[in-house]
Design an enzyme around this catalytic site. Structure first.
Site, mmCIF file in Angstrom:
data_model
loop_
_atom_site.group_PDB
_atom_site.id
_atom_site.type_symbol
_atom_site.label_atom_id
_atom_site.label_comp_id
_atom_site.label_asym_id
_atom_site.label_seq_id
_atom_site.Cartn_x
_atom_site.Cartn_y
_atom_site.Cartn_z
ATOM 1 N N LYS A 90 -20.748 -4.671 43.260
ATOM 2 C CA LYS A 90 -21.105 -4.909 41.861
ATOM 3 C C LYS A 90 -20.286 -3.970 40.998
ATOM 4 C CE LYS A 90 -23.481 -6.711 38.546
ATOM 5 N NZ LYS A 90 -22.175 -7.043 37.924
ATOM 6 N N GLN A 111 -18.440 3.616 40.818
ATOM 7 C CA GLN A 111 -19.489 2.590 40.779
ATOM 8 C C GLN A 111 -20.428 2.684 41.995
ATOM 9 O OE1 GLN A 111 -18.628 0.218 37.996
ATOM 10 N NE2 GLN A 111 -20.828 -0.096 38.001
ATOM 11 N N LYS A 114 -22.953 5.388 40.983
ATOM 12 C CA LYS A 114 -23.703 4.943 39.801
ATOM 13 C C LYS A 114 -24.741 3.894 40.217
ATOM 14 C CE LYS A 114 -21.050 3.595 36.437
ATOM 15 N NZ LYS A 114 -20.404 3.043 35.225
ATOM 16 N N LYS A 126 -14.901 -2.995 41.777
ATOM 17 C CA LYS A 126 -14.305 -3.075 40.429
ATOM 18 C C LYS A 126 -13.045 -3.917 40.509
ATOM 19 C CE LYS A 126 -15.303 -1.223 36.367
ATOM 20 N NZ LYS A 126 -16.565 -0.652 35.861
ATOM 21 N N GLY A 165 -18.341 -7.287 32.849
ATOM 22 C CA GLY A 165 -17.316 -6.851 31.910
ATOM 23 C C GLY A 165 -16.995 -5.368 32.052
ATOM 24 N N ASP A 166 -15.976 -4.950 31.367
ATOM 25 C CA ASP A 166 -15.605 -3.542 31.204
ATOM 26 C C ASP A 166 -14.627 -3.565 30.016
ATOM 27 O OD1 ASP A 166 -15.897 -0.853 32.915
ATOM 28 O OD2 ASP A 166 -13.881 -0.879 32.117
ATOM 29 N N THR A 209 -26.101 -0.315 28.067
ATOM 30 C CA THR A 209 -25.352 0.890 28.443
ATOM 31 C C THR A 209 -25.575 1.987 27.398
ATOM 32 O OG1 THR A 209 -23.711 -0.577 29.419
ATOM 33 C CG2 THR A 209 -23.091 1.730 29.184
ATOM 34 N N ASN A 240 -18.469 -1.415 22.831
ATOM 35 C CA ASN A 240 -19.823 -1.849 23.184
ATOM 36 C C ASN A 240 -20.750 -0.696 23.511
ATOM 37 O OD1 ASN A 240 -19.709 -4.562 22.862
ATOM 38 N ND2 ASN A 240 -18.816 -4.912 24.889
ATOM 39 N N SER A 386 -27.454 -5.364 34.637
ATOM 40 C CA SER A 386 -26.720 -6.431 35.327
ATOM 41 C C SER A 386 -27.483 -6.866 36.568
ATOM 42 C CB SER A 386 -25.336 -5.930 35.749
ATOM 43 O OG SER A 386 -24.420 -6.052 34.696
HETATM 44 N N1 GLU Z 1 -18.397 -1.939 33.633
HETATM 45 C C1 GLU Z 1 -19.742 -1.457 33.580
HETATM 46 C C2 GLU Z 1 -19.846 -0.130 34.281
HETATM 47 O O1 GLU Z 1 -18.921 0.650 34.223
HETATM 48 C C3 GLU Z 1 -20.758 -2.498 34.021
HETATM 49 C C4 GLU Z 1 -20.665 -2.954 35.433
HETATM 50 C C5 GLU Z 1 -21.594 -4.111 35.765
HETATM 51 O O2 GLU Z 1 -22.458 -4.438 34.970
HETATM 52 O O3 GLU Z 1 -21.421 -4.667 36.856
HETATM 53 O O4 GLU Z 1 -20.835 0.227 34.837
#
Ligand code: GLU
Length: 455
Positions: A90, A111, A114, A126, A165-166, A209, A240, A386
């Site tokens: 994810k 990630q 996190k 990612k 997204g990012d 976020t 965002n 998410s």
């Molecule tokens: N890009 C966001 C992050 O850095 C969201 C990632 C997601 O929702 O999968 O966590």
């Protein structure tokens, strides 16, 4: 630092030459894991850190599309599937001209921790492209997204890998990517998150976020006897993440006094705390124009400083700052900025963007501030929502705003407690949140990896 940790950092640098952002995060994370690895010698025997720093899979692909002038364009596409020990991969997709494997791997590696911190069943991944959506027409963005998904679809799925997204990938891009995926596989499934509300998106995901970051900062302050209400806050960026943060700061009665954009930064002593001001910024952002100079024209008390970031707002204007929140992008705060931040007398710093602080600046801030909130914990609210969106889609249902906010708030409080507890356990300091986040995120993944054998 333990020999094992040092050895794996070196190995990672050798195996991924030139990927400096990836080296930076590996060094930062692994350094704080040394005491855990010392306590668990079986991790070294199982080559756990070597496995953790090597993505389970990575794909690089060609993306061919035709621009509005009829010219054929070729971009690079990437997806790094880093770790699936605790759930499907994810993580977002980043479209920006500076995207290369070093950036995607840094983001994918972060990630893992996190996502683990959220307590939810999501692994780390990612992806992205060196495509720049800025200045492109909607039709060009659509053609690019369709071409990108035409390759990516074979590597993802609602229980395999779920992108979102990012930077450079917002609601518009997610819409085009989702449409193409559905067209190819002929199934309506939650393969992407951050979708529009009418077609499976989660109410509250857009601001999640930013809300989470401010709630995390609120916990940091509370634990040290302070209230976020009435505090003077400086953020960077107005994408965002910053937008959601500005909204929550306003709700909690904090005073946002500065933000930045590509053209410079704004110091508004009256506070950026009315709907009129925030809506004006959103309009400017949507238009793709500069945001700071027009803001200063419309609100004459505000001061515009061209070409600078807001870290010296105390030096430039004598402003009081209680909390800095960098929300723009990686390596936004360097050593000289950190010195300005400390010199301002501010005692709290909470990262919003992914890895916004260089490693030397981070160490300096951790030494001088009461508390530093790390991005992988503070900004985990986005990916947490998410995962809630994945659950909503899998359950063929729709969750309400209030439920999402309540869940998100609790998740952030849990994340803060896990970081503070790990800081206390390993460093005797509840404010050692940077190390605490790395350790708390790692522990869960490590346990899962050990249980699943050598895969
Ligand atoms: N890009 C966001 C992050 O850095 C969201 C990632 C997601 O929702 O999968 O966590």
């Amino acid at each position: 630092m333990s020999n094992y940790v040092e050895r794996v950092i070196e190995l990672c640098k050798q195996k991924n030459p030139g990927e400096i952002e990836f080296h930076q995060t590996v060094e930062e994370v692994l350094t704080s894991l040394a005491p855990v690895c010392e306590k668990h010698p079986e991790y070294e025997e199982a080559a756990l850190l070597e496995r953790l720093t090597e993505p389970e899979r990575g794909v690089t692909f060609r993306v061919v599309w035709v621009d509005d002038a009829g010219k054929v364009q070729v971009n690079k596409g990437y997806r790094y599937q880093f770790n699936s020990a605790i759930g499907p991969y994810k993580g977002g997709l980043r479209f920006a001209p500076n995207v290369y494997p070093g950036i995607i791997k840094f983001l994918g590696f972060e990630q893992i921790f996190k996502n683990s911190l959220t307590g939810l069943p999501i692994g780390g991944g990612k992806g992205g492209s060196d495509f720049d959506p800025n200045g492109k027409s909607d039709a060009e963005v659509m053609r690019f997204c369709q071409a990108f998904m035409t390759e990516l679809y074979r590597h993802i799925g609602p229980n395999t890998d779920v992108p979102a997204g990012d930077l450079g990938v917002g609601a518009r891009e997610i819409g085009y990517l989702f449409g193409q995926y559905k067209r190819i596989v002929d199934r309506y499934e939650g393969v992407l998150t951050g979708k529009g509300i009418p077609y499976g998106g989660l109410l509250g995901r857009a601001e999640a976020t930013g809300f989470g970051i401010v709630w995390y900062a609120e916990e940091m302050l509370k634990a040290n006897g302070e209230d976020i209400k009435g505090k003077d806050v400086v953020i960077s960026g107005f994408g965002n993440v910053a937008w959601g943060a500005a909204w929550k700061l306003q709700q909690l009665g904090a005073n946002l006094i500065a933000f930045s954009g590509p053209d410079g930064y704004i110091y508004d002593p009256d506070g950026i705390n009315t709907d009129e001001k925030v809506d004006f910024l959103l309009e400017l952002r949507a238009s793709g124009k500069n945001i700071c100079s027009p803001y200063a024209e419309k609100f004459p008390n505000a001061k515009f400083t061209a070409g600078k970031k807001p870290w010296g707002v105390h030096q430039d204007f004598g402003a009081n700052v209680d909390l800095f929140i960098p929300c723009a992008m990686q390596n936004d705060v360097h050593m000289e900025d950190a010195k300005n931040i400390v010199e301002s007398g501010c005692k709290f710093y909470c990262e919003g963007a992914n890895m916004p602080t260089t490693n030397d600046a981070l160490v300096y801030l951790m030494d001088k501030m009461i508390a530093v909130g790390p991005s992988k914990a503070a900004n985990a609210g986005g990916v947490a929502c998410s995962c809630i969106e994945m659950g909503q889609n899998a359950g063929h249902t729709v969750f309400q705003h209030e439920d999402v906010y309540a869940q998100l708030h609790q998740i952030i409080k849990n994340i803060y407690s896990a970081c503070a507890k790990a800081g206390e356990t390993y460093f005797g300091n509840k404010n050692a949140l940077v190390q605490g986040a790395n350790i708390a995120g790692f522990e869960r993944v490590a346990e899962a990896m050990m249980a699943q054998g050598l895969v």
